[in-house]
Design a protein around this motif. Structure first.
Motif, PDB file in Angstrom:
ATOM      1  N   ARG A 104       0.831  -1.154  -0.012  1.00  0.00           N
ATOM      2  CA  ARG A 104      -0.130  -0.131   0.146  1.00  0.00           C
ATOM      3  C   ARG A 104       0.856   1.259   0.061  1.00  0.00           C
ATOM      4  O   ARG A 104       0.685   2.310  -0.809  1.00  0.00           O
ATOM      5  CB  ARG A 104      -0.963  -0.105   1.191  1.00  0.00           C
ATOM      6  CG  ARG A 104      -1.747   1.305   1.322  1.00  0.00           C
ATOM      7  CD  ARG A 104      -2.756   1.258   2.442  1.00  0.00           C
ATOM      8  NE  ARG A 104      -3.423   2.234   2.478  1.00  0.00           N
ATOM      9  CZ  ARG A 104      -4.519   2.502   3.592  1.00  0.00           C
ATOM     10  NH1 ARG A 104      -4.329   2.013   4.598  1.00  0.00           N
ATOM     11  NH2 ARG A 104      -4.955   3.771   3.505  1.00  0.00           N
ATOM     12  N   THR A 107       2.488   1.708  -3.671  1.00  0.00           N
ATOM     13  CA  THR A 107       1.589   2.103  -4.473  1.00  0.00           C
ATOM     14  C   THR A 107       0.795   3.130  -4.353  1.00  0.00           C
ATOM     15  O   THR A 107       0.436   3.934  -5.376  1.00  0.00           O
ATOM     16  CB  THR A 107       0.549   0.869  -4.897  1.00  0.00           C
ATOM     17  OG1 THR A 107       0.036   0.563  -3.608  1.00  0.00           O
ATOM     18  CG2 THR A 107       1.317  -0.523  -5.471  1.00  0.00           C
ATOM     19  N   GLU A 108       0.901   3.766  -3.237  1.00  0.00           N
ATOM     20  CA  GLU A 108      -0.121   4.904  -2.788  1.00  0.00           C
ATOM     21  C   GLU A 108       0.723   6.084  -2.639  1.00  0.00           C
ATOM     22  O   GLU A 108       0.298   7.279  -3.049  1.00  0.00           O
ATOM     23  CB  GLU A 108      -0.941   4.783  -1.521  1.00  0.00           C
ATOM     24  CG  GLU A 108      -2.277   3.909  -1.784  1.00  0.00           C
ATOM     25  CD  GLU A 108      -3.283   4.130  -0.662  1.00  0.00           C
ATOM     26  OE1 GLU A 108      -3.145   4.907   0.294  1.00  0.00           O
ATOM     27  OE2 GLU A 108      -4.017   3.138  -0.403  1.00  0.00           O
ATOM     28  N   GLN A 109       1.924   6.112  -2.280  1.00  0.00           N
ATOM     29  CA  GLN A 109       2.623   7.179  -1.802  1.00  0.00           C
ATOM     30  C   GLN A 109       4.301   7.246  -3.041  1.00  0.00           C
ATOM     31  O   GLN A 109       4.718   8.171  -2.591  1.00  0.00           O
ATOM     32  CB  GLN A 109       3.317   7.108  -0.504  1.00  0.00           C
ATOM     33  CG  GLN A 109       2.134   7.398   0.275  1.00  0.00           C
ATOM     34  CD  GLN A 109       2.405   7.411   1.988  1.00  0.00           C
ATOM     35  OE1 GLN A 109       3.205   6.720   2.299  1.00  0.00           O
ATOM     36  NE2 GLN A 109       1.850   8.172   2.717  1.00  0.00           N
ATOM     37  N   CYS A 111       4.707   7.217  -7.211  1.00  0.00           N
ATOM     38  CA  CYS A 111       3.941   7.214  -8.503  1.00  0.00           C
ATOM     39  C   CYS A 111       4.861   6.354  -9.672  1.00  0.00           C
ATOM     40  O   CYS A 111       4.488   6.126 -10.778  1.00  0.00           O
ATOM     41  CB  CYS A 111       3.455   8.398  -8.848  1.00  0.00           C
ATOM     42  SG  CYS A 111       2.309   9.236  -7.805  1.00  0.00           S
ATOM     43  N   SER A 161      -6.303   6.240   6.739  1.00  0.00           N
ATOM     44  CA  SER A 161      -5.418   6.746   5.723  1.00  0.00           C
ATOM     45  C   SER A 161      -3.935   6.669   6.004  1.00  0.00           C
ATOM     46  O   SER A 161      -3.313   6.685   7.074  1.00  0.00           O
ATOM     47  CB  SER A 161      -5.644   8.065   4.927  1.00  0.00           C
ATOM     48  OG  SER A 161      -5.583   9.113   6.135  1.00  0.00           O
TER      49      SER A 161
END
Length: 212
Positions: A104, A107-109, A111, A161
């Motif tokens: 997570r 992939t989220e933080q 790019c 989050s």
């Protein structure tokens, strides 16, 4: 320095040319590559001009990609931590949670796929170093940094989050508050063979899975 390096290269070339083909040694140019890798502190700062790689080496330092060069300082606790056997499925669940959190974060933080790749390799190489600790093939004791491990609750915010806060430590400090749980079944006589057999069994299972 240049003359020393040149002499080293000439020695490697001479050795390669003098080695019989039946020895099946690697080509001498691979030896030169290995020599370079050993001697060089490879920097990944600003890799490929990516902004996301700016300051990458500031965390662990150039030449310490996997954190293996960190100093280890063990903590003497008033009440010693002792390992205890837990149901294996519970252990697997916890480790998969950490695995998915890592996915997570990546992939989220991040790019850029290049940065994702490098960060994932750094993460996995750190675990490889720990595997070597477990095998007692390093000088490190088998344990964990209690201060860093204690930050796990700071990875997410109250709404679930991912946190963007600085956790307040540097990669070179990891290991400076190491707790070494007692109670392991390791012994210097049978331990090395037992660990190698277990590792071989695990690798065989992994290879069989990837081949299917």
């Amino acid at each position: 320095m240049f003359s020393i390096r040149l002499a080293s290269i000439l020695v490697l070339v001479s050795a390669a040319l003098a080695t019989p083909l039946s020895a099946k040694r690697q080509p001498w140019d691979q030896d030169l590559i290995n020599l370079y890798v050993r001697d060089a502190n490879v920097s990944l700062n600003n890799y490929a001009g990516l902004q996301s790689m700016s300051g990458f080496d500031n965390f662990r330092g150039s030449g310490n990609f996997d954190g293996s060069q960190n100093a280890q300082v063990t903590v003497i606790e008033e009440q010693q931590t002792v390992c205890h056997t837990e149901q294996i499925e519970i252990i697997q669940q916890k480790l998969v949670v950490l695995q998915e959190i890592a996915k997570r974060i990546i992939t989220e933080q991040i790019c850029e796929v290049e940065t994702q790749t490098i960060v994932l390799e750094q993460f996995s190489s750190g675990l490889t170093v720990f595997q070597k600790d477990i095998s007692r093939t390093t000088t490190k004791q088998v344990g964990y940094d209690k201060n860093v491990a204690g930050l796990v609750g700071n990875l997410t915010n109250s709404d679930g989050s991912l946190s963007t806060s600085d956790l307040g430590f540097n990669g070179t400090s990891v290991g400076s508050n190491t707790v070494v749980p007692s109670g392991s079944n390791w012994n210097n006589t049978q331990g090395p063979e037992a660990v190698q057999k277990a590792l071989s069994a695990a690798q065989a299972a992994a290879n069989a899975t990837s081949a299917s």
